[in-house]
Each structure stands twice: as structure tokens, then as C-alpha cells.
Design an enzyme around this catalytic site. Structure first.
Site, PDB file in Angstrom:
ATOM      1  N   ARG A  10       0.824  -1.222   0.000  1.00 58.20           N
ATOM      2  CA  ARG A  10       0.000   0.000   0.000  1.00 58.20           C
ATOM      3  C   ARG A  10       0.852   1.263   0.000  1.00 58.20           C
ATOM      4  O   ARG A  10       0.448   2.289  -0.558  1.00 58.20           O
ATOM      5  CB  ARG A  10      -0.942  -0.014   1.209  1.00 58.20           C
ATOM      6  CG  ARG A  10      -2.052   1.068   1.149  1.00 58.20           C
ATOM      7  CD  ARG A  10      -3.014   0.915   2.298  1.00 58.20           C
ATOM      8  NE  ARG A  10      -4.156   1.814   2.200  1.00 58.20           N
ATOM      9  CZ  ARG A  10      -4.522   2.666   3.156  1.00 58.20           C
ATOM     10  NH1 ARG A  10      -3.823   2.727   4.291  1.00 58.20           N
ATOM     11  NH2 ARG A  10      -5.573   3.431   3.009  1.00 58.20           N
ATOM     12  N   ILE A  22      -7.391   7.541  -0.804  1.00 57.93           N
ATOM     13  CA  ILE A  22      -7.195   6.104  -0.996  1.00 57.93           C
ATOM     14  C   ILE A  22      -8.046   5.416   0.063  1.00 57.93           C
ATOM     15  O   ILE A  22      -8.020   5.792   1.240  1.00 57.93           O
ATOM     16  CB  ILE A  22      -5.693   5.727  -0.874  1.00 57.93           C
ATOM     17  CG1 ILE A  22      -5.487   4.219  -1.111  1.00 57.93           C
ATOM     18  CG2 ILE A  22      -5.110   6.149   0.458  1.00 57.93           C
ATOM     19  CD1 ILE A  22      -4.009   3.813  -1.160  1.00 57.93           C
ATOM     20  N   SER A  23      -8.846   4.456  -0.332  1.00 55.52           N
ATOM     21  CA  SER A  23      -9.789   3.814   0.582  1.00 55.52           C
ATOM     22  C   SER A  23      -9.060   3.062   1.687  1.00 55.52           C
ATOM     23  O   SER A  23      -7.939   2.577   1.508  1.00 55.52           O
ATOM     24  CB  SER A  23     -10.688   2.842  -0.171  1.00 55.52           C
ATOM     25  OG  SER A  23     -11.501   3.515  -1.102  1.00 55.52           O
ATOM     26  N   GLN A  24      -9.723   2.940   2.844  1.00 53.28           N
ATOM     27  CA  GLN A  24      -9.137   2.188   3.943  1.00 53.28           C
ATOM     28  C   GLN A  24      -9.059   0.717   3.565  1.00 53.28           C
ATOM     29  O   GLN A  24      -9.892   0.202   2.811  1.00 53.28           O
ATOM     30  CB  GLN A  24      -9.945   2.378   5.220  1.00 53.28           C
ATOM     31  CG  GLN A  24     -11.272   1.652   5.250  1.00 53.28           C
ATOM     32  CD  GLN A  24     -12.060   1.931   6.510  1.00 53.28           C
ATOM     33  OE1 GLN A  24     -12.846   2.865   6.551  1.00 53.28           O
ATOM     34  NE2 GLN A  24     -11.858   1.119   7.542  1.00 53.28           N
TER      35      GLN A  24
END
Length: 234
Positions: free
Chosen positions: A55, A81-83
Site C-alpha cells: 500500500r 485512498i480507501s481504507q
């Protein structure tokens, strides 16, 4: 690219990291255990993909230290950015399997698309903002991900030339399910997307196509940026 391929690929972004690669891999394992398995994610393919995709390679260098916190992080321009949990939940809810044809709407930095590609092998991803699309292409290439094809354009229209899709996954919230997505789904195909329900509240749903009908399952409350385009909110 399969999930385990990430563990053996060279990652230029790692040179910018103070932490050794082994330490980042340990952080990913903890993230999978504490934030995904502990919250009910059970699909082994999803867990393996989440444990293999770096990530930090999809974040601005200043935020790399927070790569495995279970929270969304800013990319600039009002985008995030999504969790990790939401990426994993989306992939699991879609029932992704190797060989599935997947459309990812809202590329962002490319992280979610890289996770999906680690499961299915090839992903088409559409990003509305040209600068984000260019950045995602660079980040995906640097991370050794060659199975994600980033297209700049209106993701609410889908990608008819590459349909039908087994799954369409969105990282932005719209007022309704875009009709082009339903039309471009294969029989039994799934859409996972957030829908705007009221001010300040969104609902993640899974839509499954059965002939001319669809079923809709509620996956819980979420918070995403607006879906931009002809069938979007912004």
C-alpha cells in the site's frame, strides 16, 4: 499478476521507505490479522492479496509511514485512498475469482485495482481526473503491476468495448446504480458501490444481475467521495 507475485517483485518505492521491506511485510500481516480477519473478512484470496500488495507504493511519500493504518488517506485534490477494510470488503462482497473480468471505477492511486488484479489477473480501471490517472499508471508500473489498464474518462458510462464484466467495483458514491453498468454486467455479475442515501450518509450495496432483474444487498454504512460523471453526483 497473482498475489504472491508481489512478494518477489522489485519495488522502487521501497527505496524511499525508512523501514526495511521485511518490516513493511510484517505490517501488512498485522493489518490483515487485526483489521481484516478480526472484522470478519474470510475469503482467503482477498486476505492473500491484501497481504501482498504494498500500500505504501500507492501513497505520497509523506504518508507512507501510515500505509497500514485502517483508514482512508488523502491523495490531494479532494480524493482519497480507501481504507484497507473497505477494499477487502468490496472484493469479498463481489466474490472475485481468478479469471473474472473486472471494471474498477475511481482508480485513485491504483491501490484497490492492484488488489483486485492480484485476485483475478486483469482489471480495467477508469479515473475521471487525468492527473490521478497518470499518477496511478506510474505507481502501478513502479510496483510491478502490469495487469491493470487505466483509462481516463467517465467511469459512470462503463467501458462497453471491454464488456461484459463479472464485477464492477466503485470507489465513489452515486445517487443510483448507473444503467450502463447493469447493461455491461455478465449474467450473474456483481456491482459493489456506495449509494448516497441522505446528507452525510451512504450505503454500500451489492447488486447481482439475474436476467433482466437485479437483487440488491445492503453491506453497511460507508463514506466515499462523490461519483463524478454523467450518472454521478459531482
Amino acid at each position: 499478476m497473482t498475489a504472491d507475485a508481489f512478494e518477489h517483485s522489485s519495488d522502487p518505492a521501497a527505496q524511499q521507505e525508512a523501514a526495511p521491506a521485511a518490516e513493511r511485510a510484517a505490517e501488512r500481516r498485522r493489518m490483515v490479522e487485526w483489521h481484516l480477519e478480526a472484522r470478519g473478512i474470510r475469503d482467503r484470496r482477498v486476505l492473500d492479496a491484501m497481504g501482498s500488495v504494498p500500500r505504501e507504493a500507492f501513497l505520497p511519500p509523506a504518508l507512507a509511514r501510515d500505509a497500514y493504518a485502517d483508514s482512508p488517506l488523502p491523495l490531494g485534490g479532494g480524493q482519497t485512498i480507501s481504507q484497507p477494510y473497505i477494499v477487502a470488503l468490496t472484493a469479498e462482497a463481489a466474490g472475485l475469482r481468478p479469471g473474472d473480468r473486472v471494471l474498477d471505477v475511481g482508480t485513485g492511486s491504483g491501490y484497490a485495482a492492484a488488489v483486485y488484479a492480484a485476485i483475478v489477473g486483469e482489471v480495467w480501471s477508469v479515473e475521471f481526473v487525468p492527473e490521478l490517472a497518470d499518477d496511478a499508471r506510474r505507481r502501478l508500473a513502479a510496483a510491478g503491476v502490469h495487469d491493470v489498464h487505466v483509462v481516463t474518462g467517465d467511469g459512470t458510462l462503463g467501458l462497453e468495448q471491454h464488456a461484459p464484466f463479472d464485477a464492477i467495483l466503485a470507489a465513489a458514491a452515486g445517487p443510483d446504480i448507473p444503467r450502463p453498468w447493469i447493461d455491461q454486467l455478465a449474467e450473474g455479475g456483481r456491482i459493489v458501490m456506495p449509494l448516497e442515501r441522505s446528507a452525510g450518509w451512504q450505503q454500500l450495496v451489492r447488486v447481482t444481475k439475474h436476467g433482466s432483474d437485479v437483487t440488491v444487498d445492503d453491506l453497511g454504512a460507508v463514506r466515499f467521495v462523490p461519483l463524478r460523471g454523467a450518472h454521478g453526483t459531482g
